[in-house]
Design a protein around this motif. Structure first.
Motif, PDB file in Angstrom:
ATOM      1  N   GLU A   1      -3.916  -3.281  19.414  1.00 52.86           N
ATOM      2  CA  GLU A   1      -2.517  -3.226  19.010  1.00 52.86           C
ATOM      3  C   GLU A   1      -1.992  -4.602  18.653  1.00 52.86           C
ATOM      4  OE1 GLU A   1       1.819  -1.585  20.622  1.00 52.86           O
ATOM      5  OE2 GLU A   1       0.156  -1.872  22.027  1.00 52.86           O
ATOM      6  N   ALA A   2      -2.457  -5.619  19.388  1.00 53.56           N
ATOM      7  CA  ALA A   2      -1.965  -6.979  19.179  1.00 53.56           C
ATOM      8  C   ALA A   2      -2.277  -7.504  17.784  1.00 53.56           C
ATOM      9  CB  ALA A   2      -2.554  -7.918  20.240  1.00 53.56           C
ATOM     10  N   VAL A   3      -3.369  -7.019  17.166  1.00 54.03           N
ATOM     11  CA  VAL A   3      -3.797  -7.570  15.873  1.00 54.03           C
ATOM     12  C   VAL A   3      -3.791  -6.527  14.759  1.00 54.03           C
ATOM     13  CG1 VAL A   3      -5.192  -9.402  16.914  1.00 54.03           C
ATOM     14  CG2 VAL A   3      -6.208  -7.151  16.529  1.00 54.03           C
ATOM     15  N   SER A   4      -3.286  -5.322  15.037  1.00 47.01           N
ATOM     16  CA  SER A   4      -3.352  -4.242  14.050  1.00 47.01           C
ATOM     17  C   SER A   4      -2.527  -4.514  12.799  1.00 47.01           C
ATOM     18  CB  SER A   4      -2.889  -2.921  14.682  1.00 47.01           C
ATOM     19  OG  SER A   4      -1.552  -3.027  15.147  1.00 47.01           O
ATOM     20  N   VAL A   5      -1.552  -5.399  12.879  1.00 45.07           N
ATOM     21  CA  VAL A   5      -0.690  -5.673  11.725  1.00 45.07           C
ATOM     22  C   VAL A   5      -1.301  -6.709  10.781  1.00 45.07           C
ATOM     23  CG1 VAL A   5       0.641  -7.588  12.717  1.00 45.07           C
ATOM     24  CG2 VAL A   5       1.739  -6.031  11.106  1.00 45.07           C
ATOM     25  N   LEU A   6      -2.398  -7.352  11.163  1.00 45.80           N
ATOM     26  CA  LEU A   6      -2.969  -8.422  10.337  1.00 45.80           C
ATOM     27  C   LEU A   6      -3.345  -7.977   8.920  1.00 45.80           C
ATOM     28  CD1 LEU A   6      -5.185 -10.386  12.923  1.00 45.80           C
ATOM     29  CD2 LEU A   6      -2.967 -11.036  11.953  1.00 45.80           C
ATOM     30  N   PRO A   7      -3.954  -6.796   8.722  1.00 48.23           N
ATOM     31  CA  PRO A   7      -4.226  -6.381   7.331  1.00 48.23           C
ATOM     32  C   PRO A   7      -2.959  -6.236   6.483  1.00 48.23           C
ATOM     33  CG  PRO A   7      -5.562  -5.105   8.860  1.00 48.23           C
ATOM     34  CD  PRO A   7      -4.573  -5.870   9.692  1.00 48.23           C
ATOM     35  N   GLN A   8      -1.866  -5.739   7.087  1.00 56.32           N
ATOM     36  CA  GLN A   8      -0.605  -5.620   6.342  1.00 56.32           C
ATOM     37  C   GLN A   8      -0.077  -6.999   5.970  1.00 56.32           C
ATOM     38  OE1 GLN A   8       1.297  -2.723   5.265  1.00 56.32           O
ATOM     39  NE2 GLN A   8       2.079  -4.460   4.103  1.00 56.32           N
ATOM     40  N   LEU A   9      -0.194  -7.944   6.867  1.00 57.55           N
ATOM     41  CA  LEU A   9       0.241  -9.305   6.567  1.00 57.55           C
ATOM     42  C   LEU A   9      -0.619  -9.916   5.472  1.00 57.55           C
ATOM     43  CD1 LEU A   9       1.010 -10.728  10.142  1.00 57.55           C
ATOM     44  CD2 LEU A   9       2.598  -9.751   8.480  1.00 57.55           C
ATOM     45  N   ARG A  10      -1.910  -9.587   5.446  1.00 56.40           N
ATOM     46  CA  ARG A  10      -2.790 -10.093   4.389  1.00 56.40           C
ATOM     47  C   ARG A  10      -2.360  -9.553   3.020  1.00 56.40           C
ATOM     48  NH1 ARG A  10      -8.108 -11.747   3.601  1.00 56.40           N
ATOM     49  NH2 ARG A  10      -7.776 -12.999   5.475  1.00 56.40           N
ATOM     50  N   VAL A  11      -1.995  -8.279   2.955  1.00 54.85           N
ATOM     51  CA  VAL A  11      -1.523  -7.701   1.701  1.00 54.85           C
ATOM     52  C   VAL A  11      -0.275  -8.441   1.218  1.00 54.85           C
ATOM     53  CG1 VAL A  11      -0.513  -5.649   0.626  1.00 54.85           C
ATOM     54  CG2 VAL A  11      -2.505  -5.425   2.120  1.00 54.85           C
ATOM     55  N   MET A  12       0.653  -8.699   2.135  1.00 59.52           N
ATOM     56  CA  MET A  12       1.886  -9.401   1.744  1.00 59.52           C
ATOM     57  C   MET A  12       1.586 -10.834   1.357  1.00 59.52           C
ATOM     58  SD  MET A  12       4.744  -7.827   4.345  1.00 59.52           S
ATOM     59  CE  MET A  12       4.054  -8.605   5.789  1.00 59.52           C
ATOM     60  N   GLN A  13       0.611 -11.444   2.015  1.00 57.11           N
ATOM     61  CA  GLN A  13       0.207 -12.801   1.655  1.00 57.11           C
ATOM     62  C   GLN A  13      -0.377 -12.828   0.242  1.00 57.11           C
ATOM     63  OE1 GLN A  13      -3.346 -14.554   3.557  1.00 57.11           O
ATOM     64  NE2 GLN A  13      -2.045 -16.257   4.162  1.00 57.11           N
ATOM     65  N   ASN A  14      -1.124 -11.797  -0.111  1.00 56.88           N
ATOM     66  CA  ASN A  14      -1.746 -11.745  -1.438  1.00 56.88           C
ATOM     67  C   ASN A  14      -0.739 -11.467  -2.546  1.00 56.88           C
ATOM     68  OD1 ASN A  14      -4.302 -12.232  -0.384  1.00 56.88           O
ATOM     69  ND2 ASN A  14      -4.801 -10.071  -0.156  1.00 56.88           N
ATOM     70  N   THR A  15       0.285 -10.678  -2.241  1.00 54.49           N
ATOM     71  CA  THR A  15       1.263 -10.317  -3.279  1.00 54.49           C
ATOM     72  C   THR A  15       2.443 -11.280  -3.339  1.00 54.49           C
ATOM     73  OG1 THR A  15       2.408  -8.825  -1.740  1.00 54.49           O
ATOM     74  CG2 THR A  15       0.665  -7.879  -3.102  1.00 54.49           C
ATOM     75  N   LYS A  16       2.811 -11.885  -2.203  1.00 51.62           N
ATOM     76  CA  LYS A  16       3.927 -12.836  -2.086  1.00 51.62           C
ATOM     77  C   LYS A  16       5.306 -12.197  -2.248  1.00 51.62           C
ATOM     78  CE  LYS A  16       1.766 -16.735  -1.326  1.00 51.62           C
ATOM     79  NZ  LYS A  16       0.427 -16.177  -1.132  1.00 51.62           N
ATOM     80  N   ILE A  17       5.355 -10.964  -2.768  1.00 53.10           N
ATOM     81  CA  ILE A  17       6.627 -10.259  -2.930  1.00 53.10           C
ATOM     82  C   ILE A  17       6.552  -8.949  -2.153  1.00 53.10           C
ATOM     83  CG2 ILE A  17       8.185  -9.133  -4.554  1.00 53.10           C
ATOM     84  CD1 ILE A  17       7.346 -11.111  -6.670  1.00 53.10           C
ATOM     85  N   VAL A  18       7.553  -8.731  -1.302  1.00 54.08           N
ATOM     86  CA  VAL A  18       7.559  -7.547  -0.450  1.00 54.08           C
ATOM     87  C   VAL A  18       8.764  -6.691  -0.809  1.00 54.08           C
ATOM     88  CG1 VAL A  18       7.447  -6.704   1.921  1.00 54.08           C
ATOM     89  CG2 VAL A  18       6.581  -8.985   1.373  1.00 54.08           C
ATOM     90  N   GLU A  19       8.508  -5.455  -1.233  1.00 56.19           N
ATOM     91  CA  GLU A  19       9.621  -4.579  -1.600  1.00 56.19           C
ATOM     92  C   GLU A  19      10.349  -4.105  -0.332  1.00 56.19           C
ATOM     93  OE1 GLU A  19       9.731  -1.039  -1.200  1.00 56.19           O
ATOM     94  OE2 GLU A  19       8.021  -1.241   0.114  1.00 56.19           O
ATOM     95  N   PRO A  20      11.607  -3.637  -0.465  1.00 54.62           N
ATOM     96  CA  PRO A  20      12.475  -3.400   0.693  1.00 54.62           C
ATOM     97  C   PRO A  20      11.899  -2.500   1.781  1.00 54.62           C
ATOM     98  CG  PRO A  20      13.760  -3.309  -1.330  1.00 54.62           C
ATOM     99  CD  PRO A  20      12.328  -3.421  -1.736  1.00 54.62           C
ATOM    100  N   PHE A  21      11.356  -1.325   1.423  1.00 58.69           N
ATOM    101  CA  PHE A  21      10.922  -0.389   2.448  1.00 58.69           C
ATOM    102  C   PHE A  21       9.757  -0.945   3.271  1.00 58.69           C
ATOM    103  CE2 PHE A  21      12.988   2.749  -0.430  1.00 58.69           C
ATOM    104  CZ  PHE A  21      13.929   3.215   0.481  1.00 58.69           C
ATOM    105  N   THR A  22       8.834  -1.638   2.612  1.00 61.67           N
ATOM    106  CA  THR A  22       7.735  -2.259   3.346  1.00 61.67           C
ATOM    107  C   THR A  22       8.263  -3.359   4.260  1.00 61.67           C
ATOM    108  OG1 THR A  22       6.225  -1.811   1.503  1.00 61.67           O
ATOM    109  CG2 THR A  22       5.522  -3.437   3.125  1.00 61.67           C
ATOM    110  N   ALA A  23       9.233  -4.126   3.772  1.00 61.02           N
ATOM    111  CA  ALA A  23       9.832  -5.182   4.593  1.00 61.02           C
ATOM    112  C   ALA A  23      10.535  -4.591   5.810  1.00 61.02           C
ATOM    113  CB  ALA A  23      10.817  -5.999   3.761  1.00 61.02           C
ATOM    114  N   HIS A  24      11.256  -3.480   5.614  1.00 59.89           N
ATOM    115  CA  HIS A  24      11.927  -2.824   6.749  1.00 59.89           C
ATOM    116  C   HIS A  24      10.910  -2.372   7.791  1.00 59.89           C
ATOM    117  CE1 HIS A  24      15.328  -3.158   4.265  1.00 59.89           C
ATOM    118  NE2 HIS A  24      15.339  -1.966   3.702  1.00 59.89           N
TER     119      HIS A  24
END
Length: 272
Positions: free
Chosen positions: A173-196
């Motif tokens: 659980e502590a590291v499960s969000v890392l792939p999502q952060l990698r996607v945002m790192q690759n795109t640099k732009i986060v649309e509203p619903f994903t940011a929420h």
């Protein structure tokens, strides 16, 4: 003549100009101040853990709304959802065989909605899935968590495999969000619903961390003894703190973006 800066912009600019050590100190002080506030206004601190699970569920509901309304899964990490489903399934099993309470119901609801999101990404909205951006190797997190669970786990009276499973879901659980952060790192732009959604995860992780810290303080350290001996009690707290700090930077830029009236969150390099 330039228009006067908004207070939030002035504060944000001042914070950004500070050296990393000062920013870290301010983050720690802010976290401690929030803990003191929560301790004063929340009488039953076990409710914080329930609130954390509820906020996580709300975040999943935001994702479902995005998928249903916009008919796209662009910006979402399928791998992060799969890790989430895995640790929820393991935690649900542990909850059933070990305690069976309100957490069991909340985990079941969150797991069901997470599986629906996974199904939608894999089948209904596959064409919009950004597979090339979702390039975080799952074995980088799953394998170390499994090994760590074998080495450091609760020393309670439960069955050995159940204790291993409990430790595994805590670490994963502590590291499960890392792939999502990698996607945002690759795109640099986060649309509203994903940011929420990611912000909801950050809030949930902080509430969960606050629950454990305040429970330890309330019991004057006896809770750590109840969790077992050895390194396991410390690892529970460390896992909660790691989750919180992983998302801290993103949450800062999210709040800044909301107060600045921006609908799309643009992340500077190196944030996640």
């Amino acid at each position: 003549m330039r228009p006067p800066k908004r207070p939030i912009h002035a504060v944000s600019l001042w914070v950004r100009r500070q050296p990393p050590k000062v920013k870290a100190l301010m983050a720690v002080v802010s976290g401690m101040a929030t803990l003191v506030l929560l301790r004063a206004i929340v009488h039953d601190h076990d409710n914080l853990f329930v609130a954390a699970e509820a906020v996580h569920s709300i975040g999943i509901c935001v994702l479902i709304y995005k998928l249903k309304k916009e008919k796209t899964c662009a910006g979402l990490s399928l791998k992060s959802q799969e890790l989430t489903a895995l640790f929820l399934a393991v935690r649900l099993y542990c909850s059933v065989v070990m305690e069976y309470d309100i957490h069991t119901v909340l985990d079941l609801a969150t797991l069901a909605t997470t599986l629906w999101v996974i199904y939608s990404i894999r089948f209904n909205l596959r064409s919009s899935y950004m597979e090339d951006k979702d390039n975080f190797a799952l074995y980088y997190v799953a394998a170390p968590c499994a090994v760590l669970a074998l080495v450091i786990h609760p020393s309670t009276s439960h069955h050995f495999m159940n204790r291993i499973a409990w430790a595994f879901c805590v670490y994963l659980e502590a590291v499960s969000v890392l792939p999502q952060l990698r996607v945002m790192q690759n795109t640099k732009i986060v649309e509203p619903f994903t940011a929420h959604y990611v912000f909801a995860l950050g809030v949930a992780r902080f509430l969960s961390c606050a629950h454990w810290v305040l429970q330890v303080l309330d019991s004057r350290g006896h809770l750590l003894t109840a969790l077992g001996s050895g390194l396991w009690p410390s690892m529970v707290l460390i896992s909660e703190i790691v989750q919180t700090f992983i998302l801290a930077d993103f949450c800062y830029y999210y709040v800044k973006s909301v107060f600045g009236g921006q609908l799309v969150l643009r992340l500077p390099s190196g944030v996640v």
